[in-house]
Design a protein around this motif. Structure first.
Motif, PDB file in Angstrom:
ATOM      1  N   GLY A  57      13.806   2.178  -7.141  1.00  0.00           N
ATOM      2  CA  GLY A  57      13.481   2.338  -5.737  1.00  0.00           C
ATOM      3  C   GLY A  57      14.426   1.573  -4.836  1.00  0.00           C
ATOM      4  N   VAL A  58      14.346   1.891  -3.562  1.00  0.00           N
ATOM      5  CA  VAL A  58      15.089   1.175  -2.522  1.00  0.00           C
ATOM      6  C   VAL A  58      14.145   0.933  -1.357  1.00  0.00           C
ATOM      7  CG1 VAL A  58      17.345   2.091  -3.159  1.00  0.00           C
ATOM      8  CG2 VAL A  58      15.925   3.359  -1.552  1.00  0.00           C
ATOM      9  N   GLY A  59      14.466  -0.083  -0.569  1.00  0.00           N
ATOM     10  CA  GLY A  59      13.645  -0.403   0.583  1.00  0.00           C
ATOM     11  C   GLY A  59      14.469  -0.979   1.722  1.00  0.00           C
ATOM     12  N   ALA A  60      13.940  -0.863   2.917  1.00  0.00           N
ATOM     13  CA  ALA A  60      14.574  -1.436   4.105  1.00  0.00           C
ATOM     14  C   ALA A  60      13.484  -2.023   4.986  1.00  0.00           C
ATOM     15  CB  ALA A  60      15.373  -0.376   4.865  1.00  0.00           C
ATOM     16  N   VAL A  66       9.728  -0.980   3.986  1.00  0.00           N
ATOM     17  CA  VAL A  66       9.283   0.368   3.644  1.00  0.00           C
ATOM     18  C   VAL A  66      10.101   0.789   2.426  1.00  0.00           C
ATOM     19  CG1 VAL A  66       9.120   2.771   4.383  1.00  0.00           C
ATOM     20  CG2 VAL A  66       8.634   0.923   6.002  1.00  0.00           C
ATOM     21  N   ASN A  67       9.416   1.086   1.335  1.00  0.00           N
ATOM     22  CA  ASN A  67      10.089   1.397   0.078  1.00  0.00           C
ATOM     23  C   ASN A  67       9.881   2.854  -0.319  1.00  0.00           C
ATOM     24  OD1 ASN A  67      10.747  -1.372  -0.210  1.00  0.00           O
ATOM     25  ND2 ASN A  67       8.754  -1.763  -1.136  1.00  0.00           N
ATOM     26  N   VAL A  68      10.885   3.434  -0.942  1.00  0.00           N
ATOM     27  CA  VAL A  68      10.797   4.749  -1.569  1.00  0.00           C
ATOM     28  C   VAL A  68      11.154   4.565  -3.038  1.00  0.00           C
ATOM     29  CG1 VAL A  68      11.677   7.117  -1.629  1.00  0.00           C
ATOM     30  CG2 VAL A  68      11.393   5.943   0.568  1.00  0.00           C
ATOM     31  N   LEU A  69      10.253   5.031  -3.925  1.00  0.00           N
ATOM     32  CA  LEU A  69      10.443   4.811  -5.355  1.00  0.00           C
ATOM     33  C   LEU A  69      10.281   6.122  -6.116  1.00  0.00           C
ATOM     34  CD1 LEU A  69       8.245   2.332  -4.256  1.00  0.00           C
ATOM     35  CD2 LEU A  69       9.457   1.278  -6.175  1.00  0.00           C
ATOM     36  N   TYR A  70      10.822   6.132  -7.330  1.00  0.00           N
ATOM     37  CA  TYR A  70      10.707   7.325  -8.169  1.00  0.00           C
ATOM     38  C   TYR A  70      10.342   6.904  -9.588  1.00  0.00           C
ATOM     39  CZ  TYR A  70      11.704  11.696 -10.512  1.00  0.00           C
ATOM     40  OH  TYR A  70      11.594  12.842 -11.253  1.00  0.00           O
ATOM     41  N   ASP A  71       9.218   7.442 -10.091  1.00  0.00           N
ATOM     42  CA  ASP A  71       8.785   7.202 -11.464  1.00  0.00           C
ATOM     43  C   ASP A  71       9.482   8.199 -12.391  1.00  0.00           C
ATOM     44  OD1 ASP A  71       6.975   5.151 -10.779  1.00  0.00           O
ATOM     45  OD2 ASP A  71       5.501   6.647 -10.160  1.00  0.00           O
ATOM     46  N   PHE A  90       0.869  -1.174   0.000  1.00  0.00           N
ATOM     47  CA  PHE A  90       0.000   0.000   0.000  1.00  0.00           C
ATOM     48  C   PHE A  90       0.908   1.226   0.000  1.00  0.00           C
ATOM     49  CE2 PHE A  90      -2.007   3.494   2.286  1.00  0.00           C
ATOM     50  CZ  PHE A  90      -3.182   3.643   1.554  1.00  0.00           C
ATOM     51  N   GLY A  91       0.637   2.161  -0.916  1.00  0.00           N
ATOM     52  CA  GLY A  91       1.525   3.307  -1.031  1.00  0.00           C
ATOM     53  C   GLY A  91       0.806   4.588  -1.342  1.00  0.00           C
ATOM     54  N   TRP A  92       1.608   5.635  -1.484  1.00  0.00           N
ATOM     55  CA  TRP A  92       1.099   6.977  -1.761  1.00  0.00           C
ATOM     56  C   TRP A  92       2.018   7.634  -2.796  1.00  0.00           C
ATOM     57  CZ3 TRP A  92      -3.232   9.410   0.213  1.00  0.00           C
ATOM     58  CH2 TRP A  92      -3.381  10.762  -0.105  1.00  0.00           C
ATOM     59  N   GLY A  93       1.403   8.146  -3.857  1.00  0.00           N
ATOM     60  CA  GLY A  93       2.144   8.886  -4.869  1.00  0.00           C
ATOM     61  C   GLY A  93       1.984  10.379  -4.657  1.00  0.00           C
ATOM     62  N   ALA A 139       6.006   6.459  -1.899  1.00  0.00           N
ATOM     63  CA  ALA A 139       6.423   5.736  -0.704  1.00  0.00           C
ATOM     64  C   ALA A 139       5.380   4.657  -0.427  1.00  0.00           C
ATOM     65  CB  ALA A 139       6.556   6.679   0.498  1.00  0.00           C
ATOM     66  N   GLU A 140       5.843   3.495   0.049  1.00  0.00           N
ATOM     67  CA  GLU A 140       4.910   2.398   0.257  1.00  0.00           C
ATOM     68  C   GLU A 140       5.390   1.481   1.380  1.00  0.00           C
ATOM     69  OE1 GLU A 140       4.901   0.507  -3.588  1.00  0.00           O
ATOM     70  OE2 GLU A 140       6.554  -0.831  -3.064  1.00  0.00           O
ATOM     71  N   VAL A 141       4.425   0.760   1.949  1.00  0.00           N
ATOM     72  CA  VAL A 141       4.684  -0.282   2.945  1.00  0.00           C
ATOM     73  C   VAL A 141       4.323  -1.608   2.293  1.00  0.00           C
ATOM     74  CG1 VAL A 141       4.089  -1.190   5.207  1.00  0.00           C
ATOM     75  CG2 VAL A 141       4.203   1.285   4.853  1.00  0.00           C
ATOM     76  N   GLU A 142       5.235  -2.591   2.420  1.00  0.00           N
ATOM     77  CA  GLU A 142       5.087  -3.838   1.681  1.00  0.00           C
ATOM     78  C   GLU A 142       5.241  -5.037   2.597  1.00  0.00           C
ATOM     79  OE1 GLU A 142       7.471  -6.004  -1.998  1.00  0.00           O
ATOM     80  OE2 GLU A 142       8.549  -4.729  -0.589  1.00  0.00           O
TER      81      GLU A 142
END
Length: 380
Positions: A141-144, A119-124, A76-79, A86-89
């Motif tokens: 993107g990257v996540g931790a 928790v991921n941060v991505l860029y389109d 689930f994420g937010w653009g 940013a999203e939680v996976e």
């Protein structure tokens, strides 16, 4: 070989054409997907076996080889509308284990699994900013996060008739890198994505994290500990992503109102003459040139050139009126000739002479009035 094949498949999927233009996400979205999970061979450091006695001084090393596997996740994420998301996976990974060094060939059979969250941060990446109007949006993107690693009961059979058993669960820090591309499906908000992920767990398993037992040929048993080094998962994923708050629809088209043609008002120029003269002064030629130039800058269909005189005449009486009428025509002809010299087509010019009629300044009889000795140029 398996890694190169999977990378090639992902590249081809990312290069495939799509039917609609790509979308930048604004607001909430969900993402569900799954795919192939390939785990690199992993080294294990085993301690505590000494013919039935436990001793940390008795250390051996083995390498566990993985084969096929799969992964599944939900996010689930937010653009933020500017390409950033940013999203939680939550994720689940499964992998087969088909070999262990130091055991008889094909005698190690088991599997392991991991589960946890990131928790991921991505860029389109909007390709239109590079002049590419293509129906795909690449993203990185990257996540931790945190993953629990569970080894299902794993038995190994050695050439000396010994057997060993490995199993247990432990958790630790994990990270991932993401490369992918999104395609619109034609359904508002719904996209198909293909991506490659690399998940790493940097040596998070310590002594005691896993229990292992051995059955020796002499009938004795032993228990020890297994430490694994870094673990790397390579994943090739296909997913569906749905954005709830898609871009607002374009306002309804408004039928254009036919423009009512507006005719530009006529423009007029006045050229004045000396008494009983039809020749143009320098100032008069300048005014005629301005009129000729204006006729090329505005829509002109017809040019009127109207000549006039005052009510004085070189020949008094009725003969004088006739003389002035001819004088007004000669003045108009002089202006027409000058317009032609200035580039105006002769066919566009209408010449009229009105003599003493229509004075600009009313006067008494036989009065020399300079403003009435004129030619009027009218652009229609």
């Amino acid at each position: 070989m398996r890694l190169r094949t999977a990378l090639l498949a992902t590249t081809l999927m990312a290069a495939a054409p799509a039917a609609a233009s790509a979308t930048t996400i604004t607001g909430p979205y969900v993402n569900v997907g799954g795919g192939y999970n390939l785990v690199q061979s992993q080294h294990a450091h085993i301690s505590g076996f000494a013919g039935g006695a436990s001793s940390d001084e008795n250390v051996s090393s083995s390498r566990y080889r993985h084969q096929n596997g799969f992964t599944g996740f939900g996010a689930f994420g937010w653009g933020f509308g500017n390409g950033l998301r940013a999203e939680v996976e939550g994720v689940y990974n499964y992998s087969e284990i088909n070999h262990r060094t130091a055991s008889v060939a094909n005698k190690t059979r088991s599997s392991d699994q991991s589960y946890g969250g990131f928790v991921n941060v991505l860029y389109d990446i909007d390709l239109k900013q590079f002049g590419l109007d293509v129906p795909v949006t690449p993203f990185v993107g990257v996540g931790a996060g945190y993953l629990w690693q569970h080894y299902n009961p794993t038995y190994s059979y050695f050439s000396n008739k010994n057997t060993s058993h490995l199993g247990g669960t432990n958790g630790g820090f994990a990270y991932q890198g993401i490369i992918g591309a999104a395609y619109d499906t034609g359904i508002p908000g719904l996209q198909v994505t293909t991506e490659y992920r690399m998940i790493g767990q940097p040596g998070s398993f310590v002594d005691g994290a896993f229990s292992s037992s051995a059955n020796y040929a002499n009938g004795s048993t032993g228990r020890g500990h297994v430490n694994f080094d870094q673990r790397f998962n390579h994943q090739f994923i296909l997913s569906l992503r749905y954005a709830f708050d898609t871009a607002p629809p374009a306002p309804p088209a408004v039928a254009p109102v036919p423009a009512v043609p507006v005719h530009a008002p006529a423009r007029s120029y006045l050229v004045f003459f000396d008494w009983d003269k039809a020749t143009l002064s320098a100032r008069a030629r300048q005014i005629v040139a301005e009129a000729a130039q204006a006729s090329t800058h505005v829509q002109t269909t017809r040019i009127e050139v109207n000549g006039y005189t005052d009510n004085s005449a070189a020949h008094p009486g009725p003969r004088g009126e006739k003389y002035n009428l001819g004088l007004s025509v000669r003045r108009a002809d002089s202006v027409k000739a000058e317009l032609i010299r200035d580039g105006v087509p002769a066919a566009a010019i209408d010449v009229h002479g009105y003599g003493e009629a229509h004075p600009l300044v009313p006067t008494g009889p036989d009065t020399r009035e300079p403003q009435n000795r004129r030619v009027e140029i009218i652009l229609h």
